[in-house]
Design a protein around this motif. Structure first.
Motif, PDB file in Angstrom:
ATOM      1  N   THR A 157      12.082  58.194  16.811  1.00 26.69           N
ATOM      2  CA  THR A 157      12.336  59.343  15.822  1.00 26.69           C
ATOM      3  C   THR A 157      11.030  59.454  14.987  1.00 26.69           C
ATOM      4  N   GLU A 194      11.297  60.977   8.846  1.00 28.66           N
ATOM      5  CA  GLU A 194      12.287  61.970   8.208  1.00 28.66           C
ATOM      6  C   GLU A 194      13.649  61.962   8.955  1.00 28.66           C
ATOM      7  N   SER A 195      13.584  61.871  10.262  1.00 32.93           N
ATOM      8  CA  SER A 195      14.832  62.037  11.021  1.00 32.93           C
ATOM      9  C   SER A 195      15.655  60.843  11.368  1.00 32.93           C
ATOM     10  N   SER A 196      15.151  59.753  10.858  1.00 25.25           N
ATOM     11  CA  SER A 196      15.750  58.496  11.284  1.00 25.25           C
ATOM     12  C   SER A 196      17.212  58.408  10.613  1.00 25.25           C
ATOM     13  N   GLU A 197      17.492  58.561   9.408  1.00 24.15           N
ATOM     14  CA  GLU A 197      18.696  58.503   8.953  1.00 24.15           C
ATOM     15  C   GLU A 197      19.678  59.511   9.707  1.00 24.15           C
ATOM     16  N   ARG A 198      19.294  60.529  10.096  1.00 26.45           N
ATOM     17  CA  ARG A 198      20.252  61.376  10.713  1.00 26.45           C
ATOM     18  C   ARG A 198      20.633  60.859  12.194  1.00 26.45           C
ATOM     19  N   MET A 199      19.651  60.094  12.808  1.00 26.46           N
ATOM     20  CA  MET A 199      19.784  59.694  14.214  1.00 26.46           C
ATOM     21  C   MET A 199      20.888  58.362  14.063  1.00 26.46           C
ATOM     22  N   LYS A 232      23.096  58.101  11.723  1.00 31.18           N
ATOM     23  CA  LYS A 232      24.444  58.576  11.694  1.00 31.18           C
ATOM     24  C   LYS A 232      25.058  58.880  13.093  1.00 31.18           C
ATOM     25  N   TYR A 233      24.323  59.637  13.695  1.00 35.35           N
ATOM     26  CA  TYR A 233      24.647  60.086  15.039  1.00 35.35           C
ATOM     27  C   TYR A 233      25.065  58.939  15.920  1.00 35.35           C
TER      28      TYR A 233
END
Ligand SMILES: Cc1cc2nc3c(=O)[nH]c(=O)nc-3n(C[C@H](O)[C@H](O)[C@H](O)COP(=O)(O)OP(=O)(O)OC[C@H]3O[C@@H](n4cnc5c(N)ncnc54)[C@H](O)[C@@H]3O)c2cc1C
Ligand code: SF4
Ligand code: SF4
Lengths: 476, 109, 316
Positions: free
Chosen positions: A286, A289-294, A296-297
């Protein structure tokens, strides 16, 4: 007794390449005639070329005296690919292990065949680059060996196998002059007639000797989210994996181990969590910036599919601190030690690793089938694999002195290959045909109504190697 | 104390020839062949115990080991090459001293 | 040089003189001149003489290697073998290592003794009974010689009623634990390493504002499980520790153990290791006399190698 032609051959190359590159010590010869597959051969010399000219000279003399040549990187093959069958000599590439050039603008590394994948990556890491093909044996596997076995690795789902990461290569042919050719291109794009470079990849040293390779390299991803999830129910694990694939996410690493294997592999390593059930180890590349979102996913996905434990890290360093890769890294050790706990110390055991591949959508069926078959045989089988690309490695440990068990294993081996074929898969994903899977190859050609392929392959072999001296008896 | 050859043999016999140990061994890339690394040492020793035969290169293999045990840490079969090599040096001295006619030399590549 | 010759010389000299090189025994405890440490006590500092001997051993190895390369090398080595059989001390006059090196190593032993006295002033020293452990014999598998020598050492311990010893280097620590256990009947000496001992105390070593790279000796980390102890002590002083890629259990050998058998191998390995270490910082901590000697042969001028004891005593 060394055959006359081999003796003459050794005398000739003694003069042409120098005698400190040839070893004929009895015990050393036996040492090189082995493989982790347990197969053993016999040879008359080991030759250590130090440059391309040495290789051409060796091939030219071998052609003249009709001496069998068995190329070797680290001989870490599992199907008999690197074992000498008939008398002849081993050509070991261990002294040709230089990195000649790394160019991050062109995304290439030019290397000699004897360099080990890990060593190359240690060097590339300094420029934040990597060579992404990472067989579990990457600490020993050489580039020459990986090319010739068509190796793949943990990152297979994302990066494919060796065939996707070699732009070009120099080879030397077994002819009068040991003629050298440059196959493929320096660049990724390349339309040089028939793609002979791809033909060499996976040819298991039966067509030519690889003297140099132009490899593609790629930047190390900025950020990698890793999640280890454990499931009581194997179907839940497989469902979560399939859901992820269907939703368009391409994992960086997707490794799987069944509950029995997890149990053994988590013993004796220092992890501070209980590992029970079937394990899925998933990494996704990732951006920061997007690692937190991933993260959670992944956590939600695994929760939805009833994971009993989920541990997630936001980057590689955290993954190491949490010990997420430890169980996977201990897989082979676990397979070995399982044997000793089953049969007791002092036995000569063999670890037999299958290598089938099916389309990822069929992986659930494949694993359940393999489990069923193994139970029917009453064999101690562990199942793990590179689930991301549909490649699984059911493996069995057995006592090689137990004939009854040996017969069972041979029969099991065939049945497992059959499962793969019935699911539109293939009998070997990355370990190759060597000796052990020659029957399997015929089985596969038959299954797909494609037997003529074997004849075409035989013709190709004789074009490259008219006297049949390169790794004879392998593949075909 | 006499070295227990049986347990020594059981240990080297566990080797699966994977070569993982070679990646961490400081001597492997300096010597002329695989015998200068742990996989080589272990398998040569196995052969030596089975066939009671020594050769010049075998001796070089046994005496070029640092006993540093870096190999032990990565070995899936937990083979302790450092300790094994020490014991084999002792066996060689006790039982084969008279049959070593040549010099034992550690060769560079 | 022939490995057999080296082993033969080493064995003969050790049996004849008690030391692996033919030198005067008083050299071993000269570090304790003008140093106040008891002769009698419950616990004894046992150096095993390795720190003190390393300069002499390395000089001898170099000397023998150079004569073996002469045209008449083989016969000179044979001559040496004969002389040793008659009177090994005859050779002592030719062994002249650098005084600086000897002083440095004696200072290390003195520093370690200072630390020990600081935690317990009753710790005693063996002086003339601080004899060589025989570890080189053990490592080379010269078990016939080692068996004789180790029993001699044990007897001298018994004569002095020694029950517990403190060792100060990895090799001696290991051989006193594992080697002696195997070769000496009724061996009952308790062996504790000084880093283990210190790390179990609340010793106040003061502070030091420094960044240092640590080099774990193989024998400490992989044979004796001494990895955390030195780190704990250094951290208690506020030192920032840099770890090379290969450290702790995965440490990389300094090449020292091959110094006498293959100087070339030994040097190549030391070069690889010093590069790994210097990629972290210019100052490297060693914990073993063999590591220090071997790495210092290849180190660039700007780099510094410091024995851990010097750091630990910097405020004492
Ligand atoms: C524990 C374990 C785990 C493994 N995991 C994986 C895995 O995850 N993925 C995977 O793909 N494989 C795996 N393997 C198999 C094997 O390690 C790899 O295929 C590896 O790439 C082989 O490299 P090598 O240098 O050992 O080659 P070798 O075994 O020496 O040779 C492989 C083949 O290439 C030929 N060859 C070697 N060099 C040359 C050359 N320069 N020119 C021409 N022919 C040559 C040989 O003749 C032989 O046929 C594993 C093996 C083990 C023991
Ligand atoms: S103990 Fe010997 S074989 Fe093992 S890593 Fe050290 S030098 Fe190599
Ligand atoms: S790592 Fe262990 S099992 Fe593998 S080759 Fe080395 S000694 Fe043998």
């Amino acid at each position: 007794m060394v055959q006359k032609n081999i003796e003459d051959f050794i005398n000739e190359i003694n003069g042409s390449i120098g005698k400190n590159k040839i070893i004929t010590d009895d015990l050393i010869l036996k040492l090189y005639s082995k493989e982790p597959s347990g197969l053993v051969g016999k040879i008359s010399a080991v030759i250590f070329p130090e440059n391309k000219d040495d290789i051409s000279k060796i091939l030219s003399s071998a052609y003249k005296y009709e001496v069998n040549i068995y190329p070797q990187g680290s001989s870490s093959s599992l199907s008999g690919n690197a074992v000498p069958l008939k008398d002849g000599v081993i050509v070991s590439f261990e002294r040709m292990n230089r990195i000649k050039e790394v160019n991050t603008t062109d995304n290439i590394a030019i290397v000699e065949p004897g360099i080990r994948i890990d060593e190359l990556n240690l060097f590339l890491e300094k420029s934040n680059y990597m060579f992404p093909i990472d067989p579990a044996s990457q600490s020993v596997a050489t580039i020459g060996g990986a090319i010739n076995n068509g190796a793949g690795g943990l990152k297979g789902a994302k990066y494919g196998t060796m065939k996707d990461w070699v732009n070009g290569m120099e080879i030397a042919l077994p002819d009068e002059n040991g003629t050298r050719l440059f196959l493929g291109c320096m660049t990724v794009k390349c339309r040089k007639g028939y793609d002979l470079a791809r033909l060499i990849i996976g040819s298991e040293g039966t067509l030519a000797l690889v003297t140099e390779a132009v490899l593609r390299i790629t930047p190390i991803p900025e950020s990698i989210v890793t999640s280890l999830a454990l499931f009581d129910n194997l179907d839940d694990l497989l469902d979560s994996f399939i859901e992820m694939k269907t939703s368009g996410i391409q994992p960086y690493i997707a490794e799987f181990m069944d509950n029995k294997t997890v149990e053994i592999a988590s013993k004796g390593i220092d992890i501070n969590f209980d590992a029970n059930g079937n394990m899925l180890l998933l990494s996704i590349d990732t951006t920061k910036e997007s690692s937190e979102r991933m993260k959670k996913y992944l956590e939600n996905l695994f929760k939805k599919h009833n994971a009993n434990k989920i541990i997630t890290s936001l980057n590689q360093q955290e993954a190491e601190e949490l010990g997420l890769f430890k169980i996977r890294r201990n897989l082979f050790a676990a397979q070995v030690s399982m044997g000793y706990s089953l049969y007791g110390n002092g036995k000569k055991l063999q670890v037999f690793i299958e290598d089938i591949v099916v389309p990822p959508s069929k992986i659930k069926l494949a694993i359940n089938k393999v489990r069923e078959v193994s139970e029917n045989y009453g064999l101690p089988v562990t199942i793990g694999g590179h689930i991301g690309d549909g490649n699984i490695h059911p493996s069995v440990v057995y006592d090689i002195t137990d004939e009854n068990m040996k017969n069972k294993v041979v029969s099991w081996y065939k049945d497992v290959m059959k499962i793969a074929l019935d699911l539109n898969g293939s009998i070997s994903a990355e370990h190759g045909i060597g000796l052990l899977k020659k029957d399997g190859l015929i089985m596969e050609m038959n299954h797909y109504n494609s037997l003529k392929e074997i004849n075409i392959m035989k013709s190709i072999k004789s074009l490259f190697d008219p006297k049949g001296i390169l790794n004879p008896g392998k593949v075909l | 104390m006499k070295v227990n050859i049986k347990s020594l043999y059981d240990e080297v016999n566990r080797c699966v020839y994977c070569g993982f140990c070679e990646a961490v061994c400081p001597t492997i890339n300096l010597g002329p062949h695989r015998g200068y690394g742990p996989r080589g040492r272990v398998n040569l020793i196995k052969d030596f115990i089975e066939n009671k035969k020594i050769t010049t290169e075998f001796l070089a293999s046994v005496f070029s080991c640092l006993l540093c045990d870096a190999c032990l840490i990565v070995c899936p079969a937990k083979i302790d090459t450092g300790r094994i090599v020490r014991d084999v040096r002792s066996i060689i001295r006790n039982e084969y001293k008279s049959s070593i006619n040549e010099k034992i030399t550690i060769r560079e590549r | 040089m022939d490995v057999k010759d080296i082993m033969e010389l080493l064995g003969e000299i050790t049996i004849k003189t008690g030391l692996p090189v033919p030198i005067d025994k008083s050299k071993i405890f000269e570090w304790a001149n003008n140093f106040n440490i008891n002769r009698k006590g419950e616990i004894y500092l046992y150096t095993g003489a390795l720190y003190q001997l390393i300069p002499y051993i390395n000089y001898t190895v170099k000397y023998l290697d150079s004569i073996s390369k002469l045209p008449s090398g083989d016969s000179l080595i044979n001559l040496a073998k004969i002389i040793i059989k008659i009177s090994p001390y005859y050779l002592s006059s030719i062994i002249k290592p650098s005084i600086k090196e000897i002083n440095e190593n004696n200072a290390i032993v003195r520093n370690i003794a200072k630390l020990l006295i600081k935690i317990d002033k009753n710790i005693a020293y063996l002086y003339e009974d601080d004899i060589y452990s025989g570890v080189l014999l053990y490592d080379m598998g010269l078990d016939d010689y080692f068996s004789i020598h180790s029993q001699k050492v044990f007897k001298s311990f018994k004569n002095r009623n020694v029950k517990k010893i403190i060792t100060i280097d990895p090799h001696t620590t290991h051989v006193m634990r594992e080697g002696y256990q195997k070769f000496v009947d009724n061996y009952d000496i308790e062996v504790i390493n000084y880093l283990e001992l210190l790390s179990n105390t609340n010793i106040d070593l003061g502070k030091l504002n420094k960044t240092l790279t640590i080099h774990d000796p193989c024998v400490y980390s992989r044979y004796e499980n001494i990895v955390d102890q030195p780190r704990k002590l250094l951290k208690s002083m506020g030192i920032r520790i840099k770890e090379p890629k290969r450290s702790g259990k995965n440490t990389y050998c300094c090449g020292g153990p091959l110094e006498s058998l293959s100087p070339k191998f030994s040097e190549d390995i030391a070069k690889s290791r010093i590069d790994q270490l210097l990629s972290q910082s210019d100052t490297i901590i060693t914990m073993c006399p063999i590591c220090k000697a071997n790495l210092s042969r290849v180190k660039p001028d700007y780099a510094k190698l410091i024995d851990i004891s010097e750091i630990l005593t910097s405020n004492i």
